[in-house]
Design an enzyme around this catalytic site. Structure first.
Site, short mmCIF file in Angstrom:
data_model
loop_
_atom_site.label_atom_id
_atom_site.label_comp_id
_atom_site.label_asym_id
_atom_site.label_seq_id
_atom_site.Cartn_x
_atom_site.Cartn_y
_atom_site.Cartn_z
N GLY A 38 -10.18 -4.16 -2.07
CA GLY A 38 -11.04 -5.24 -1.62
C GLY A 38 -12.51 -4.89 -1.76
CG PHE A 44 -5.25 3.33 -2.09
CD1 PHE A 44 -6.40 3.82 -2.67
CD2 PHE A 44 -4.37 4.22 -1.51
CE1 PHE A 44 -6.66 5.19 -2.69
CE2 PHE A 44 -4.62 5.58 -1.54
CZ PHE A 44 -5.77 6.07 -2.13
CG ASP A 45 -3.62 -3.44 0.86
OD1 ASP A 45 -3.49 -4.16 -0.13
OD2 ASP A 45 -2.66 -3.06 1.55
CB ILE A 46 -9.49 -0.94 2.91
CG1 ILE A 46 -8.64 -1.38 4.12
CG2 ILE A 46 -10.97 -0.93 3.26
CD1 ILE A 46 -8.94 -2.77 4.61
CG ASP A 79 -2.08 0.96 1.07
OD1 ASP A 79 -3.14 0.57 0.55
OD2 ASP A 79 -1.91 2.13 1.48
#
Length: 400
Positions: A176, A171-173, A143
Site C-alpha cells: 500500500g 507486506f500488505d502495508i 500476507d
C-alpha cells in the site's frame, strides 16, 4: 471539515480496493487531502468489516486501521446499472485504485485501457498478490503466503528454529505504501505530460524488493542468508537480552560501543579478551560472548540498565508492549495517537502520521472510517449529478 491547504486537495480517488493493501494506500492519499470514495458491495462491504473477533461497533478492528478519510458508497457492480455507475465514477476521478485478481476489472468494463480512452488524465493503480501477468498472476494471496514465497519467513525466526511470520501483515502495508508513492509520482508527472498512466504493484514484488541486503547476500555471494532472531549477521553484540524483569535490546557491535557496554557491566576484562577485541572477532565468537553477556545482563533490572546505557550512549531500548509504546514520552510527543469522531459509533483512536510537513498539518480535517454506504446519496449527487428521485430508484432496485 476537510483542510483546503493539502497537496492533494481537489484530487478525486475512486477506491475499489478491499482488505488491507489497497485501503491502506487510499487512506494515505486521503491523509494528504484527496477525496476518497470507497466503493463497496451493498449489505456486505469490505471483508475487513467482518474479519474478527475482535469487533468494535460492528466492524473488525483492522477495518479502522485502513479506512479513515473516506466516503463509502454501496454499489452492486454485479448489475449492469451498477457497472455503468462505477464507470461514471471512474471517468470523474483523477485516480482509480483496484486490487482484484487480474482480469476482474476488465470483465466489469473498468480496465485502464477502456477508461483511458475517455479519461486520458486518469492515474490507474492495480495491486495484486503476484503481479499483473506471469505464470502465478492468477493465484490468490494473503500476507502469510506471500511472506513464505517471497523468502521472508525463511530469514525470520531464531537460529535453527521454525519459519516465523512477521508480527503484522507487513507486506500488505508495504504494498500500500509503495502504491501510494507511485500514485504521487504519476500525479506529478501528469502535471508535465498532461496524461495519466497505469501503475502495477503486488505483494510479491513489494516483498522481494524489501529483501535488500539479504537478497544481495545470495545474489552476490551465492549464499543463503540465515535466520538470526533478534541478532545481526555482521554486528555483535546486537540482540534482545533477558533482564531481571523483562527484555532489553542492545546494539553495541562497534568497538567503541562494546567498550562502553563492558564498562557499564563492570566487565572491562572483555574489552581486551583476544576473542572479542575486534568486531570480526566478536562475530566469529558470538556464542561465547553471548553466553557471558546473557549471564551478566539478566542480573539487572531493565529500566536501571537502560538508564546506565543511555548515559554511556550505547543504543538500547526496553522491548515495549503496546501499552509501553503508547505511553512512551517520545511517541506521545510526536502525536502518534490521534482521535477521530463519528456520529454513529463515537470516538475511535487512529495512528498518527509517520511524516509531518511544515506547510500544513496533515491531521487537519481527518475523518473517521465510514459506515457502509454512508455517503452513497451525496457522492452520486456531487460526482454524477443524480437527483433524489434517481437515487431512490437505484435504492429500490437494489443497485445501491
Amino acid at each position: 471539515m476537510k483542510s483546503t491547504n493539502k497537496p492533494l486537495t481537489g484530487i478525486r480517488v475512486a477506491d475499489f480496493t478491499r482488505i488491507l493493501a489497497g485501503p491502506y494506500c487510499a487512506q494515505l492519499l486521503g491523509d494528504l487531502g484527496a477525496e476518497i470514495v470507497k466503493v463497496e458491495i451493498p449489505q456486505e462491504g469490505d471483508p475487513l468489516r467482518t474479519q474478527g473477533p475482535p469487533f468494535h461497533e460492528g466492524n473488525g478492528l483492522t477495518y479502522y486501521a485502513a479506512n479513515r478519510n473516506k466516503r463509502s458508497i454501496a454499489l452492486d457492480m454485479r448489475t449492469d446499472r451498477g457497472k455503468a455507475i462505477a464507470r461514471e465514477l471512474c471517468l470523474k476521478a483523477d485516480v482509480v485504485l483496484e486490487n482484484f485478481r487480474p482480469g476482474v476489472m476488465q470483465r466489469l468494463g473498468l480496465d485502464y485501457d477502456s477508461l483511458a480512452l475517455d479519461n486520458p488524465r486518469l492515474v490507474y493503480a492495480s495491486m495484486s498478490g503476484f503481479g499483473a501477468d506471469g505464470p502465478d498472476s492468477m493465484k490468490g494471496a494473503f500476507d502469510l503466503t506471500i511472506q513464505a514465497v517471497g523468502g521472508y519467513m525463511n530469514i525470520t525466526g531464531d537460529r535453527g528454529g521454525a519459519p516465523i511470520k512477521m508480527g503484522t501483515s507487513a507486506f500488505d502495508i508495504i504494498t500500500g505504501t509503495n502504491c501510494y508513492a507511485a500514485v504521487l509520482a504519476a500525479l506529478l508527472q501528469r502535471t508535465v505530460s498532461g496524461r495519466g498512466q497505469r501503475i502495477e504493484t503486488s505483494l510479491l514484488e513489494s516483498e522481494v524488493a524489501f529483501l535488500a541486503n539479504a537478497a544481495l547476500e545470495y545474489l552476490i555471494l551465492g549464499r543463503e542468508p540465515e535466520k538470526w532472531g533478534s541478532e545481526h549477521a555482521q554486528q555483535v553484540p546486537y540482540k534482545a537480552f533477558r533482564s531481571q524483569d523483562g527484555w532489553i535490546v542492545i546494539g553495541a557491535g562497534f568497538s567503541n560501543l562494546f567498550a562502553e557496554l563492558c564498562k557499564v557491566l563492570k566487565r572491562q576484562d572483555l574489552i581486551s579478551d583476544p576473542r572479542f577485541i575486534e568486531l570480526q572477532d566478536r562475530v566469529n565468537n558470538r556464542d561465547e560472548l553471548y553466553a557471558i553477556l546473557d549471564a551478566e545482563i539478566v542480573r539487572h533490572r531493565t529500566e536501571e540498565l537502560v538508564a546506565k546505557l543511555d548515559a554511556a550512549k550505547v543504543p538500547c531500548s526496553v522491548v515495549n508492549n503496546m501499552k509501553g509504546v503508547f505511553s512512551h514520552p517520545q511517541v506521545r510527543h510526536r502525536q502518534m495517537e490521534q482521535r477521530l469522531h463519528h456520529e454513529q459509533y463515537g470516538e475511535i483512536p487512529t495512528l498518527g502520521p509517520a511524516v509531518k510537513f511544515s506547510a500544513f498539518d496533515i491531521t487537519d480535517g481527518w475523518s473517521a472510517p465510514p459506515v457502509l454506504g454512508e455517503h452513497t446519496h451525496e457522492v452520486l449527487h456531487e460526482w454524477l449529478g443524480y437527483d433524489p428521485e434517481q437515487v431512490a430508484e437505484l435504492r429500490d432496485s437494489g443497485v445501491i
